[in-house]
Scaffold this motif. Structure first.
Motif, short mmCIF file in Angstrom:
data_model
loop_
_atom_site.label_atom_id
_atom_site.label_comp_id
_atom_site.label_asym_id
_atom_site.label_seq_id
_atom_site.Cartn_x
_atom_site.Cartn_y
_atom_site.Cartn_z
N ILE A 85 7.32 -21.19 -89.40
CA ILE A 85 7.23 -19.95 -88.63
C ILE A 85 5.81 -19.75 -88.10
O ILE A 85 5.59 -19.48 -86.91
CB ILE A 85 7.65 -18.74 -89.48
N LEU A 86 4.83 -19.89 -89.00
CA LEU A 86 3.45 -19.64 -88.60
C LEU A 86 2.98 -20.63 -87.55
O LEU A 86 2.16 -20.29 -86.69
CB LEU A 86 2.53 -19.70 -89.82
N GLN A 87 3.48 -21.85 -87.59
CA GLN A 87 3.11 -22.83 -86.57
C GLN A 87 3.55 -22.34 -85.19
O GLN A 87 2.82 -22.48 -84.20
CB GLN A 87 3.75 -24.19 -86.88
N ILE A 88 4.74 -21.76 -85.13
CA ILE A 88 5.24 -21.23 -83.86
C ILE A 88 4.39 -20.04 -83.41
O ILE A 88 4.00 -19.93 -82.24
CB ILE A 88 6.72 -20.83 -83.98
N VAL A 89 4.10 -19.13 -84.36
CA VAL A 89 3.31 -17.93 -84.03
C VAL A 89 1.93 -18.33 -83.55
O VAL A 89 1.45 -17.86 -82.49
CB VAL A 89 3.22 -16.99 -85.25
N LEU A 90 1.24 -19.21 -84.29
CA LEU A 90 -0.12 -19.60 -83.93
C LEU A 90 -0.14 -20.37 -82.61
O LEU A 90 -1.08 -20.24 -81.82
CB LEU A 90 -0.73 -20.44 -85.05
N LEU A 91 0.89 -21.18 -82.37
CA LEU A 91 0.95 -21.94 -81.12
C LEU A 91 1.06 -21.02 -79.92
O LEU A 91 0.42 -21.25 -78.88
CB LEU A 91 2.16 -22.89 -81.17
N ASN A 92 1.84 -19.94 -80.07
CA ASN A 92 2.05 -19.04 -78.94
C ASN A 92 0.95 -18.00 -78.77
O ASN A 92 0.98 -17.23 -77.79
CB ASN A 92 3.42 -18.35 -79.07
N LEU A 93 0.01 -17.96 -79.71
CA LEU A 93 -1.15 -17.08 -79.51
C LEU A 93 -1.91 -17.47 -78.25
O LEU A 93 -2.55 -16.63 -77.61
CB LEU A 93 -2.09 -17.16 -80.72
N ASP A 94 -1.88 -18.76 -77.90
CA ASP A 94 -2.60 -19.25 -76.72
C ASP A 94 -1.67 -19.36 -75.50
O ASP A 94 -1.88 -20.20 -74.62
CB ASP A 94 -3.19 -20.63 -77.02
N HIS A 95 -0.67 -18.51 -75.46
CA HIS A 95 0.28 -18.54 -74.35
C HIS A 95 -0.44 -18.30 -73.02
O HIS A 95 -1.45 -17.58 -72.96
CB HIS A 95 1.36 -17.47 -74.56
N ARG A 96 0.11 -18.91 -71.97
CA ARG A 96 -0.54 -18.81 -70.65
C ARG A 96 -0.60 -17.36 -70.16
O ARG A 96 -1.49 -17.01 -69.38
CB ARG A 96 0.20 -19.68 -69.64
N ASP A 97 0.34 -16.55 -70.57
CA ASP A 97 0.27 -15.11 -70.27
C ASP A 97 -0.64 -14.48 -71.31
O ASP A 97 -0.22 -14.15 -72.42
CB ASP A 97 1.67 -14.49 -70.33
N THR A 98 -1.90 -14.32 -70.95
CA THR A 98 -2.89 -13.84 -71.93
C THR A 98 -2.81 -12.34 -72.15
O THR A 98 -3.63 -11.79 -72.88
CB THR A 98 -4.31 -14.21 -71.46
N GLY A 99 -1.88 -11.70 -71.53
CA GLY A 99 -1.77 -10.25 -71.68
C GLY A 99 -0.72 -9.85 -72.69
O GLY A 99 -0.91 -9.97 -73.90
N LEU A 100 0.43 -9.41 -72.19
CA LEU A 100 1.46 -8.82 -73.02
C LEU A 100 2.01 -9.79 -74.06
O LEU A 100 2.16 -9.44 -75.24
CB LEU A 100 2.60 -8.31 -72.12
N VAL A 101 2.31 -11.03 -73.66
CA VAL A 101 2.93 -11.98 -74.57
C VAL A 101 1.98 -12.39 -75.69
O VAL A 101 2.33 -12.37 -76.88
CB VAL A 101 3.42 -13.23 -73.80
N SER A 102 0.75 -12.76 -75.34
CA SER A 102 -0.22 -13.15 -76.36
C SER A 102 -0.47 -12.01 -77.34
O SER A 102 -0.58 -12.23 -78.55
CB SER A 102 -1.53 -13.58 -75.70
N ASN A 103 -0.57 -10.80 -76.82
CA ASN A 103 -0.79 -9.65 -77.70
C ASN A 103 0.39 -9.43 -78.64
O ASN A 103 0.21 -9.04 -79.80
CB ASN A 103 -1.03 -8.38 -76.87
N ALA A 104 1.61 -9.67 -78.14
CA ALA A 104 2.79 -9.50 -78.99
C ALA A 104 2.76 -10.50 -80.14
O ALA A 104 3.04 -10.16 -81.30
CB ALA A 104 4.06 -9.68 -78.17
N TRP A 105 2.42 -11.76 -79.84
CA TRP A 105 2.32 -12.76 -80.92
C TRP A 105 1.18 -12.44 -81.88
O TRP A 105 1.30 -12.66 -83.10
CB TRP A 105 2.14 -14.16 -80.31
#
Length: 650
Positions: A82-102
């Motif tokens: 689970i944490l691998q998925i969460v940490l991977l998506n912290l650097d999502h290309r959408d640095t706004g809403l999506v990154s903040n959600a993760w």
């Protein structure tokens, strides 16, 4: 297909809406079959998220947070995937809403994760990365993660592993990162000596930063940590730092000045025990300057100086924050020195040209009154000023605690005995209260009018009965008979009953009761007659039963012949309550009540009144049966007592 097979199929071949549905349902799949869900479904979710849109990313962040916080799942078994998925998506290309959600998912999950998991899965990758090589959003996320995990580890680990990274982020080339790191509470689980040695120097440096955002963050953090510093640190380090900060803000940093003015009360109290007399005086004088920022005083009045609108609004916000902090500053300066040190400042706030400032001063007026105690007469003029203010917003704020304010402002001291009541006369108070009511009545804000009438119920403890009788009694009757707002009418009825309850002159009481009967019970408008029945309900609670029966019961029963069904309906509804006021020995009134019921039973044609009457009739019969039962028991007891000597002889 079972649920797991269906989920895998939809994630592999389904439409986006179907994939999103599977992701949203992921916590339920984990609860039903955790092993198969993590073996087959979660890897598919990870694949889907690589190309997923923002909505699916947000749904996944919420689902994984639920899974991490769910006590049913063995965290240690599946947390790595689970944490691998969460940490991977912290650097999502959408640095706004999506990154903040993760990021929020990760921060919330930290509370549910074991210490060792946090060290291996979160902290180790964080420490191994060279921070300047990361993007600004990634470094901001690191600041927040550090602020969260620092409370999970012992002081030695924090000092050895985390403080170097914290210092590095505090010195980051981007001001947003420095400010973000500065706002994190990193003192948890750090020894006091380490805080002084490691954290305080960084805060001192950040408080002198070139960026106002960073200086403000450092200032807020220093205020939050004041209790951790000893008297010497406060005097030798914190005071010079805060003084320089205040002076720099005052010379042209209006945005920071607004935050400073809001925190000023906490700041003064946090440092007050360590102040010298000169330092104490400096902070007090600086507060006075803030209270007059953007104003010029001419002929005793405050007027706004001509500034650009944006700057004028910032100055008004500073003065509003000063008004909010005024009770705290009274304590700081000592209430005994109010007249010499703070009276002019308080008067300035109460006369400020900005409504928001006066409204805030009115909202805290009762606190100032309590602090002044026997010297409350110093601010009687300001009370009258706020009551007569042109803005209903100001009056509304004052009304929230007006009863307490008036009672304290008119008492001799802090005692609660009879000697302290109605002992101090406030000049112009009655005209100010009358004017305030007329202003509220003429406005469209009926709730303010209702609130003011509620406050009027304290007047018997504040002004004399004659003043109430000659200035307020007729006005209450007028509101009841002419106002079009029902809650206002009913509040006027209640206030009128309170005035009557505490009136001490018999002739005035008789006059009030006579007017009530004439204008309400026998009023031409059915609306007035309904208000008379409202008045009866209130008087039953306020007065003794015998007083109510003597003065109010008969006119109420006479409404049985009222031509308007609404009046008869309300009378029927009230009959059980009216019956409860009649003593069993008062046969005359009981007969009149029974006659009223019989008259309604014989003549009433309105179906709603008849239906209510039938229900009420059953209640009245229960009253009669209960009385008869009690009478029989009393008679039986008396007979048993009279037979007792005969039994003794036998």
């Amino acid at each position: 297909m079972n649920d797991i097979e269906r989920a895998v199929y939809l994630l592999s071949s389904g439409e986006d809406v179907q994939r999103a549905s599977v992701i949203i349902n992921l916590p339920n799949l984990v609860r039903q079959n955790p092993a198969e869900t993590f073996r087959r479904v979660v890897p598919k979710v990870r694949e889907v998220l690589h190309v997923a849109g923002a909505d699916m990313q947000l749904a996944a962040a919420g689902s994984f947070l639920t899974v991490l916080q769910d006590d049913i799942v063995l965290i240690q078994t599946h947390t790595h995937s689970i944490l691998q998925i969460v940490l991977l998506n912290l650097d999502h290309r959408d640095t706004g809403l999506v990154s903040n959600a993760w990021l929020e998912t990760l921060l919330s999950a930290i509370d549910a994760l074991p210490k060792e998991t946090i060290r291996q899965e979160i902290l180790s990758p964080l420490l191994s990365k060279h921070q300047l090589s990361q993007s600004v959003p990634a470094r901001l996320a690191s600041c927040r993660i550090l602020g969260k995990v620092v409370g999970k580890f012992e002081s030695s680990i924090v000092k050895k592993d985390l403080l170097p990274l914290i210092r590095s982020l505090c010195q980051d080339v981007e001001y947003e990162v420095r400010a973000c790191m500065c706002r994190q509470d990193v003192t948890k689980n750090i020894l006091l000596d380490h805080t002084k040695v490691e954290v305080l120097p960084e805060l001192v440096e950040l408080a002198q930063d070139e960026a106002s955002t960073v200086r403000l963050a450092a200032f807020d953090t220093i205020i939050n940590l004041l209790e951790m510093f000893d008297s010497n640190d406060r005097t030798c380090v914190i005071f010079p730092l805060v003084k320089a900060f205040c002076e720099k803000c005052f010379k042209g940093d209006e945005a920071v000045l607004a935050s400073l003015s809001f925190q000023y009360g906490r700041l003064c109290h946090g440092l007050s025990e360590s102040f010298t007399d000169d330092q104490h005086l400096w902070f007090l004088e600086f507060y006075k300057k803030l209270c007059c920022l953007g104003l010029q005083h001419e002929n005793g009045h405050c007027e706004s100086q001509p500034y650009p609108l944006e700057l004028e609004n910032k100055y008004a916000l500073v003065r509003r924050n000063c008004a909010y902090n005024f009770p705290a500053i009274v304590l700081f300066a000592d209430p005994n020195h109010f007249l010499s040190e703070l009276y002019r400042t308080f008067s300035s706030l109460c006369h400020d040209p900005e409504i928001s400032v006066r409204r805030t001063a009115a909202g805290g007026f009762h606190e100032v009154v309590k602090l002044l105690g026997p010297n409350v007469h110093y601010i009687h003029k300001e009370l009258i000023t706020l009551l007569q203010d042109d803005s209903l917003e100001v009056l509304d704020a004052l009304l929230n605690n007006l009863q307490e304010t008036l009672e304290l402002a008119t008492s001799r001291g802090e005692g609660a005995g009879p000697e302290s009541k109605v002992s101090v006369n406030i000049p112009d108070l009655v005209p100010a209260l009358v004017a305030a009511e007329q202003k509220a009545a003429s406005s469209l804000h009926w709730r303010v009018h209702e609130k003011l009438l509620q406050c009027y119920s304290c007047l018997p403890r504040v002004i004399s009965g004659d003043q109430i009788y000659f200035r307020f009694f007729q006005r209450m009757l007028s509101i009841i008979t002419t106002n079009n707002v029902l809650p206002v009418q009913r509040e006027a009825v209640r206030t009128l009953c309170v005035f009557l309850r505490y009136n001490r002159k018999q002739e005035q009481r008789q006059e009030i009761i006579s007017k009530i009967k004439q204008e309400l019970a026998q009023g031409r408008s059915y609306w007035n007659r309904l208000r008379y029945l409202d008045l009866c309900e209130i008087t039953i609670d306020l007065f003794s039963k015998s007083y109510f029966c003597k003065h109010f019961l008969i006119p109420a029963l006479e409404l049985v012949s009222d031509p308007v069904a609404n009046v008869r309906y309300k009378l029927c509804y009230m009959l059980p309550k009216l019956r409860s006021t009649i003593k069993p020995t008062d046969k005359h009134l009981l007969q009149q009540l029974e006659f009223c019921v019989r008259k309604l039973l014989c003549r009433e044609k309105d179906k709603d009144v008849v239906a209510t009457l039938r229900k009420v009739r059953l209640l009245l019969l229960k009253f009669e049966l209960l009385d008869q039962k009690k009478e029989k028991e009393e008679t039986l007891l008396l007979e048993m007592v009279s037979d007792l000597p005969f039994l003794i002889i036998l």
